[in-house]
Design a protein around this motif. Structure first.
Motif, PDB file in Angstrom:
ATOM      1  N   ILE A 187      46.120 -39.940 -24.250  1.00  0.00           N
ATOM      2  CA  ILE A 187      45.868 -39.576 -23.592  1.00  0.00           C
ATOM      3  C   ILE A 187      45.090 -38.263 -23.401  1.00  0.00           C
ATOM      4  O   ILE A 187      46.245 -37.361 -24.665  1.00  0.00           O
ATOM      5  N   SER A 188      44.781 -37.090 -22.818  1.00  0.00           N
ATOM      6  CA  SER A 188      44.714 -36.287 -23.233  1.00  0.00           C
ATOM      7  C   SER A 188      44.331 -35.246 -22.094  1.00  0.00           C
ATOM      8  O   SER A 188      44.148 -35.613 -21.087  1.00  0.00           O
ATOM      9  N   PRO A 189      44.148 -34.013 -22.219  1.00  0.00           N
ATOM     10  CA  PRO A 189      44.136 -33.105 -21.300  1.00  0.00           C
ATOM     11  C   PRO A 189      42.587 -33.259 -20.329  1.00  0.00           C
ATOM     12  O   PRO A 189      41.662 -33.335 -21.213  1.00  0.00           O
ATOM     13  N   ASP A 190      42.388 -32.910 -19.307  1.00  0.00           N
ATOM     14  CA  ASP A 190      41.355 -33.201 -18.239  1.00  0.00           C
ATOM     15  C   ASP A 190      41.325 -31.920 -17.669  1.00  0.00           C
ATOM     16  O   ASP A 190      42.494 -31.743 -17.154  1.00  0.00           O
ATOM     17  N   GLY A 191      40.577 -31.640 -16.876  1.00  0.00           N
ATOM     18  CA  GLY A 191      40.279 -30.333 -16.575  1.00  0.00           C
ATOM     19  C   GLY A 191      39.513 -29.371 -16.911  1.00  0.00           C
ATOM     20  O   GLY A 191      40.362 -29.040 -18.310  1.00  0.00           O
ATOM     21  N   GLU A 192      39.298 -28.106 -16.013  1.00  0.00           N
ATOM     22  CA  GLU A 192      38.898 -26.645 -16.780  1.00  0.00           C
ATOM     23  C   GLU A 192      40.731 -26.323 -17.436  1.00  0.00           C
ATOM     24  O   GLU A 192      40.072 -25.924 -18.706  1.00  0.00           O
ATOM     25  N   THR A 193      41.700 -26.588 -16.426  1.00  0.00           N
ATOM     26  CA  THR A 193      42.902 -25.982 -16.870  1.00  0.00           C
ATOM     27  C   THR A 193      43.784 -26.307 -18.070  1.00  0.00           C
ATOM     28  O   THR A 193      44.267 -25.824 -18.470  1.00  0.00           O
ATOM     29  N   GLY A 194      43.581 -27.433 -17.624  1.00  0.00           N
ATOM     30  CA  GLY A 194      44.275 -28.667 -19.297  1.00  0.00           C
ATOM     31  C   GLY A 194      45.905 -28.774 -18.409  1.00  0.00           C
ATOM     32  O   GLY A 194      46.137 -28.898 -19.508  1.00  0.00           O
ATOM     33  N   ARG A 195      45.597 -29.300 -17.865  1.00  0.00           N
ATOM     34  CA  ARG A 195      47.086 -28.837 -16.947  1.00  0.00           C
ATOM     35  C   ARG A 195      47.247 -30.206 -16.376  1.00  0.00           C
ATOM     36  O   ARG A 195      48.381 -30.998 -15.842  1.00  0.00           O
TER      37      ARG A 195
ATOM     38  N   THR B 292      46.468 -34.283 -17.101  1.00  0.00           N
ATOM     39  CA  THR B 292      46.273 -35.774 -17.890  1.00  0.00           C
ATOM     40  C   THR B 292      45.271 -36.791 -17.570  1.00  0.00           C
ATOM     41  O   THR B 292      44.795 -37.370 -16.799  1.00  0.00           O
ATOM     42  N   ALA B 293      44.680 -37.135 -18.453  1.00  0.00           N
ATOM     43  CA  ALA B 293      44.254 -38.773 -18.342  1.00  0.00           C
ATOM     44  C   ALA B 293      44.548 -39.462 -19.184  1.00  0.00           C
ATOM     45  O   ALA B 293      44.737 -38.959 -20.564  1.00  0.00           O
ATOM     46  N   LEU B 294      43.826 -40.637 -18.825  1.00  0.00           N
ATOM     47  CA  LEU B 294      43.956 -41.892 -19.781  1.00  0.00           C
ATOM     48  C   LEU B 294      42.515 -42.300 -19.772  1.00  0.00           C
ATOM     49  O   LEU B 294      42.127 -42.762 -18.895  1.00  0.00           O
ATOM     50  N   ILE B 295      42.251 -42.060 -21.341  1.00  0.00           N
ATOM     51  CA  ILE B 295      40.928 -42.316 -21.904  1.00  0.00           C
ATOM     52  C   ILE B 295      40.847 -43.663 -22.617  1.00  0.00           C
ATOM     53  O   ILE B 295      41.628 -43.825 -23.712  1.00  0.00           O
ATOM     54  N   ALA B 296      40.245 -44.546 -22.633  1.00  0.00           N
ATOM     55  CA  ALA B 296      39.849 -46.064 -22.827  1.00  0.00           C
ATOM     56  C   ALA B 296      37.857 -46.225 -22.882  1.00  0.00           C
ATOM     57  O   ALA B 296      38.127 -46.636 -22.590  1.00  0.00           O
TER      58      ALA B 296
END
Length: 86
Positions: free
Chosen positions: A62-70, A72-76
């Motif tokens: 799970i990591s921050p996503d988007g320009e603001t970092g607000r 969250t994305a689940l990356i697999a």
């Protein structure tokens, strides 16, 4: 710089920054490390019903996503060896 600092892979500031990111991500998602590990294992179990996956090299985080970092994305990243015959 000490004699053994040459062997250091990451600077302590980088390690601290990565740990802080991990803490913030878990706080935002309200997932404890134990729940995150359980989620990871369950995802692998479900996908393994249909596909043969390389469990040695997969990565789920799970990591921050988007320009603001607000957000969250689940990356697999799950390497697939073959599909399973049903």
């Amino acid at each position: 710089m000490g004699l053994f600092s040459f062997f250091s892979k990451e600077k302590s500031g980088t390690v601290a920054k990565n740990r802080l990111k991990l803490v913030l991500i878990h706080d935002r998602t309200l997932l404890s490390p134990e729940k995150m590990e359980k989620l990871k294992n369950e995802l692998i179990d479900v996908i393994s019903r249909y596909l043969e996956v390389d469990k040695e090299t997969l990565n789920i985080e799970i990591s921050p996503d988007g320009e603001t970092g607000r957000q969250t994305a689940l990356i697999a990243n799950i390497p697939i060896k073959t599909k399973k015959e049903m």
